[in-house]
Design a protein around this motif. Structure first.
Motif, PDB file in Angstrom:
ATOM      1  N   ALA A   7      13.546  62.711   4.055  1.00  0.00           N
ATOM      2  CA  ALA A   7      14.562  63.108   5.033  1.00  0.00           C
ATOM      3  C   ALA A   7      15.098  61.892   5.780  1.00  0.00           C
ATOM      4  CB  ALA A   7      13.970  64.119   6.012  1.00  0.00           C
ATOM      5  N   VAL A   8      14.201  60.989   6.150  1.00  0.00           N
ATOM      6  CA  VAL A   8      14.619  59.773   6.858  1.00  0.00           C
ATOM      7  C   VAL A   8      15.533  58.932   5.964  1.00  0.00           C
ATOM      8  CG1 VAL A   8      13.817  57.565   7.761  1.00  0.00           C
ATOM      9  CG2 VAL A   8      12.642  59.654   8.406  1.00  0.00           C
ATOM     10  N   LEU A   9      15.152  58.805   4.695  1.00  0.00           N
ATOM     11  CA  LEU A   9      15.972  58.013   3.777  1.00  0.00           C
ATOM     12  C   LEU A   9      17.329  58.669   3.533  1.00  0.00           C
ATOM     13  CD1 LEU A   9      13.304  56.828   1.189  1.00  0.00           C
ATOM     14  CD2 LEU A   9      14.367  55.550   3.052  1.00  0.00           C
ATOM     15  N   GLY A  10      17.354  60.009   3.463  1.00  0.00           N
ATOM     16  CA  GLY A  10      18.613  60.729   3.271  1.00  0.00           C
ATOM     17  C   GLY A  10      19.553  60.507   4.451  1.00  0.00           C
ATOM     18  N   ALA A  11      19.011  60.622   5.668  1.00  0.00           N
ATOM     19  CA  ALA A  11      19.817  60.420   6.871  1.00  0.00           C
ATOM     20  C   ALA A  11      20.336  58.988   6.914  1.00  0.00           C
ATOM     21  CB  ALA A  11      18.979  60.720   8.113  1.00  0.00           C
ATOM     22  N   ASN A  12      19.463  58.077   6.541  1.00  0.00           N
ATOM     23  CA  ASN A  12      19.805  56.668   6.445  1.00  0.00           C
ATOM     24  C   ASN A  12      21.037  56.449   5.551  1.00  0.00           C
ATOM     25  OD1 ASN A  12      17.896  54.286   7.254  1.00  0.00           O
ATOM     26  ND2 ASN A  12      18.994  53.673   5.405  1.00  0.00           N
ATOM     27  N   GLY A  46      28.898  62.960  -0.721  1.00  0.00           N
ATOM     28  CA  GLY A  46      27.588  62.313  -0.650  1.00  0.00           C
ATOM     29  C   GLY A  46      26.453  63.316  -0.660  1.00  0.00           C
ATOM     30  N   ALA A  47      26.605  64.392   0.125  1.00  0.00           N
ATOM     31  CA  ALA A  47      25.544  65.401   0.191  1.00  0.00           C
ATOM     32  C   ALA A  47      25.359  66.069  -1.167  1.00  0.00           C
ATOM     33  CB  ALA A  47      25.874  66.445   1.260  1.00  0.00           C
ATOM     34  N   ILE A  48      26.468  66.376  -1.838  1.00  0.00           N
ATOM     35  CA  ILE A  48      26.365  67.024  -3.156  1.00  0.00           C
ATOM     36  C   ILE A  48      25.732  66.070  -4.168  1.00  0.00           C
ATOM     37  CG2 ILE A  48      27.682  67.965  -5.105  1.00  0.00           C
ATOM     38  CD1 ILE A  48      29.634  69.111  -3.032  1.00  0.00           C
ATOM     39  N   SER A  49      26.145  64.819  -4.133  1.00  0.00           N
ATOM     40  CA  SER A  49      25.601  63.893  -5.132  1.00  0.00           C
ATOM     41  C   SER A  49      24.112  63.611  -4.855  1.00  0.00           C
ATOM     42  CB  SER A  49      26.437  62.616  -5.201  1.00  0.00           C
ATOM     43  OG  SER A  49      25.823  61.569  -4.522  1.00  0.00           O
ATOM     44  N   MET A  50      23.725  63.574  -3.560  1.00  0.00           N
ATOM     45  CA  MET A  50      22.304  63.435  -3.242  1.00  0.00           C
ATOM     46  C   MET A  50      21.514  64.618  -3.790  1.00  0.00           C
ATOM     47  SD  MET A  50      21.483  60.753  -1.329  1.00  0.00           S
ATOM     48  CE  MET A  50      20.120  61.133  -0.228  1.00  0.00           C
ATOM     49  N   ALA A  51      22.060  65.839  -3.566  1.00  0.00           N
ATOM     50  CA  ALA A  51      21.374  67.050  -4.011  1.00  0.00           C
ATOM     51  C   ALA A  51      21.242  67.065  -5.531  1.00  0.00           C
ATOM     52  CB  ALA A  51      22.127  68.293  -3.538  1.00  0.00           C
ATOM     53  N   ALA A  52      22.351  66.741  -6.220  1.00  0.00           N
ATOM     54  CA  ALA A  52      22.320  66.760  -7.682  1.00  0.00           C
ATOM     55  C   ALA A  52      21.333  65.726  -8.213  1.00  0.00           C
ATOM     56  CB  ALA A  52      23.719  66.503  -8.235  1.00  0.00           C
ATOM     57  N   GLY A  53      21.397  64.525  -7.640  1.00  0.00           N
ATOM     58  CA  GLY A  53      20.498  63.458  -8.095  1.00  0.00           C
ATOM     59  C   GLY A  53      19.046  63.823  -7.887  1.00  0.00           C
ATOM     60  N   GLU A  54      18.754  64.376  -6.705  1.00  0.00           N
ATOM     61  CA  GLU A  54      17.381  64.755  -6.383  1.00  0.00           C
ATOM     62  C   GLU A  54      16.911  65.885  -7.296  1.00  0.00           C
ATOM     63  OE1 GLU A  54      15.914  62.933  -4.140  1.00  0.00           O
ATOM     64  OE2 GLU A  54      13.991  63.977  -4.139  1.00  0.00           O
ATOM     65  N   ALA A 135      13.758  70.074  -2.771  1.00  0.00           N
ATOM     66  CA  ALA A 135      14.035  68.643  -2.623  1.00  0.00           C
ATOM     67  C   ALA A 135      15.532  68.389  -2.545  1.00  0.00           C
ATOM     68  CB  ALA A 135      13.430  67.878  -3.798  1.00  0.00           C
ATOM     69  N   ALA A 136      16.295  69.100  -3.395  1.00  0.00           N
ATOM     70  CA  ALA A 136      17.745  68.921  -3.416  1.00  0.00           C
ATOM     71  C   ALA A 136      18.351  69.335  -2.078  1.00  0.00           C
ATOM     72  CB  ALA A 136      18.362  69.756  -4.541  1.00  0.00           C
ATOM     73  N   PHE A 137      17.922  70.477  -1.566  1.00  0.00           N
ATOM     74  CA  PHE A 137      18.436  71.001  -0.300  1.00  0.00           C
ATOM     75  C   PHE A 137      18.088  70.043   0.845  1.00  0.00           C
ATOM     76  CE2 PHE A 137      18.099  73.881   3.414  1.00  0.00           C
ATOM     77  CZ  PHE A 137      19.399  74.345   3.410  1.00  0.00           C
ATOM     78  N   ALA A 138      16.856  69.569   0.857  1.00  0.00           N
ATOM     79  CA  ALA A 138      16.414  68.683   1.941  1.00  0.00           C
ATOM     80  C   ALA A 138      17.202  67.385   1.958  1.00  0.00           C
ATOM     81  CB  ALA A 138      14.917  68.393   1.797  1.00  0.00           C
ATOM     82  N   SER A 139      17.456  66.804   0.770  1.00  0.00           N
ATOM     83  CA  SER A 139      18.156  65.518   0.826  1.00  0.00           C
ATOM     84  C   SER A 139      19.637  65.709   1.136  1.00  0.00           C
ATOM     85  CB  SER A 139      17.937  64.679  -0.429  1.00  0.00           C
ATOM     86  OG  SER A 139      18.116  65.425  -1.556  1.00  0.00           O
ATOM     87  N   ALA A 140      20.224  66.832   0.677  1.00  0.00           N
ATOM     88  CA  ALA A 140      21.623  67.092   1.037  1.00  0.00           C
ATOM     89  C   ALA A 140      21.757  67.270   2.548  1.00  0.00           C
ATOM     90  CB  ALA A 140      22.138  68.332   0.307  1.00  0.00           C
ATOM     91  N   CYS A 141      20.844  68.040   3.148  1.00  0.00           N
ATOM     92  CA  CYS A 141      20.902  68.291   4.596  1.00  0.00           C
ATOM     93  C   CYS A 141      20.714  67.001   5.382  1.00  0.00           C
ATOM     94  CB  CYS A 141      19.819  69.275   5.010  1.00  0.00           C
ATOM     95  SG  CYS A 141      20.240  70.950   4.596  1.00  0.00           S
ATOM     96  N   SER A 142      19.722  66.216   4.997  1.00  0.00           N
ATOM     97  CA  SER A 142      19.470  65.018   5.792  1.00  0.00           C
ATOM     98  C   SER A 142      20.619  64.024   5.650  1.00  0.00           C
ATOM     99  CB  SER A 142      18.129  64.380   5.422  1.00  0.00           C
ATOM    100  OG  SER A 142      18.059  64.122   4.060  1.00  0.00           O
ATOM    101  N   PHE A 143      21.227  63.963   4.456  1.00  0.00           N
ATOM    102  CA  PHE A 143      22.394  63.105   4.279  1.00  0.00           C
ATOM    103  C   PHE A 143      23.532  63.566   5.194  1.00  0.00           C
ATOM    104  CE2 PHE A 143      26.420  61.834   2.540  1.00  0.00           C
ATOM    105  CZ  PHE A 143      26.212  60.547   2.076  1.00  0.00           C
ATOM    106  N   ALA A 144      23.782  64.894   5.202  1.00  0.00           N
ATOM    107  CA  ALA A 144      24.875  65.441   5.997  1.00  0.00           C
ATOM    108  C   ALA A 144      24.656  65.182   7.484  1.00  0.00           C
ATOM    109  CB  ALA A 144      25.018  66.939   5.720  1.00  0.00           C
ATOM    110  N   ILE A 145      23.428  65.334   7.931  1.00  0.00           N
ATOM    111  CA  ILE A 145      23.129  65.088   9.347  1.00  0.00           C
ATOM    112  C   ILE A 145      23.384  63.613   9.695  1.00  0.00           C
ATOM    113  CG2 ILE A 145      21.252  64.962  11.056  1.00  0.00           C
ATOM    114  CD1 ILE A 145      20.091  67.489   9.628  1.00  0.00           C
ATOM    115  N   GLY A 146      22.951  62.732   8.813  1.00  0.00           N
ATOM    116  CA  GLY A 146      23.207  61.304   9.030  1.00  0.00           C
ATOM    117  C   GLY A 146      24.699  61.010   9.050  1.00  0.00           C
ATOM    118  N   ALA A 147      25.442  61.642   8.126  1.00  0.00           N
ATOM    119  CA  ALA A 147      26.881  61.388   8.014  1.00  0.00           C
ATOM    120  C   ALA A 147      27.650  61.921   9.215  1.00  0.00           C
ATOM    121  CB  ALA A 147      27.417  62.017   6.717  1.00  0.00           C
TER     122      ALA A 147
END
Ligand SMILES: [Zn+2]
Length: 218
Positions: A7-12, A46-54, A135-147
């Motif tokens: 989550a920290v890395l996603g927000a980052n 970014g959030a979608i690509s993070m989710a897909a990648g994860e 995992a996909a949901f968590a990284s998309a959310c943390s990316f979106a929050i960071g963004a």
């Protein structure tokens, strides 16, 4: 603690890529609405690509583990003797003497043969068992929050101070997250903060320069 680190890395990622994007577009002398459209598009893509990648990475990891476990359980059924031999050799390789290794292998296989082979031969532990959707949901959310952070700053501050305030707030939050990530990983906090702020400042600087070049050309 794996999810917290993710989550920290996603927000980052969300902060760095969105603030760089916003600074790049702003440097080309775009209007506020263009800057915001670019920022929102960056957040969504970014959030979608993070989710897909994860999802892909965790799912393929899970597929690999499942196939290996299937093969292993077939081998255990077909040839338990060589499997015992195999596990014994693994323990000898790790430093046990042969009689003890044989005893350990035998007892562990009596307890749960597949688990023993999964752990000590294949390196699969239960904690690794993957949950791709989560995992996909968590990284998309943390990316979106960071963004959202640089996007919010863009909507509230006057354009004149946009550069200083986006770069400043982003670097402060990134330093904070870098410190948390280092703390979770048990690494040196100061080094973690320095590393993340240095590379992020570089990213923002690079997109600003490129944006301003385009702004003068086009
Ligand atoms: Zn085996």
């Amino acid at each position: 603690m794996g999810w917290l680190r993710a989550a920290v890395l996603g927000a980052n990622d969300g902060i760095v890529s969105t603030s760089s994007l916003i600074l790049g577009v702003a440097a080309s002398h775009a209007t506020l609405s263009t800057i915001l459209i670019a920022g929102v598009a960056g957040l969504v893509s970014g959030a979608i690509s993070m989710a897909a990648g994860e999802y892909i990475s965790v799912q393929s990891q899970a597929d690999t583990e499942e196939a290996a476990l299937k093969l292993e359980s077939r081998e255990l059924k077909d040839d338990p003797e060589s499997e015992l031999q195999e596990l014994t050799e693994i323990y000898v390789g790790r430093g046990l003497e042969l009689p003890l290794a044989g005893q350990v292998a035998k007892q562990l296989m009596e307890h749960d043969a597949l688990q023993a082979h999964a752990r000590d031969e294949l390196g699969i532990t239960e904690t690794l068992s993957a949950r791709p959707l989560q995992a996909a949901f968590a990284s998309a959310c943390s990316f979106a929050i960071g963004a959202l952070l640089p996007l919010l700053v863009t909507t509230i501050v006057p354009m004149t101070y946009l550069f200083a305030l986006i770069a400043g707030t982003s670097l402060i939050f990134l330093a904070f997250l870098g410190g948390i990530a280092a703390h979770i990983g048990g690494a040196d906090i100061k080094k973690g903060i320095l590393r993340v702020t240095f590379w992020s400042a570089l990213a923002m600087g690079a997109t600003s320069i490129i944006g301003s070049l385009f702004g003068t050309v086009l």
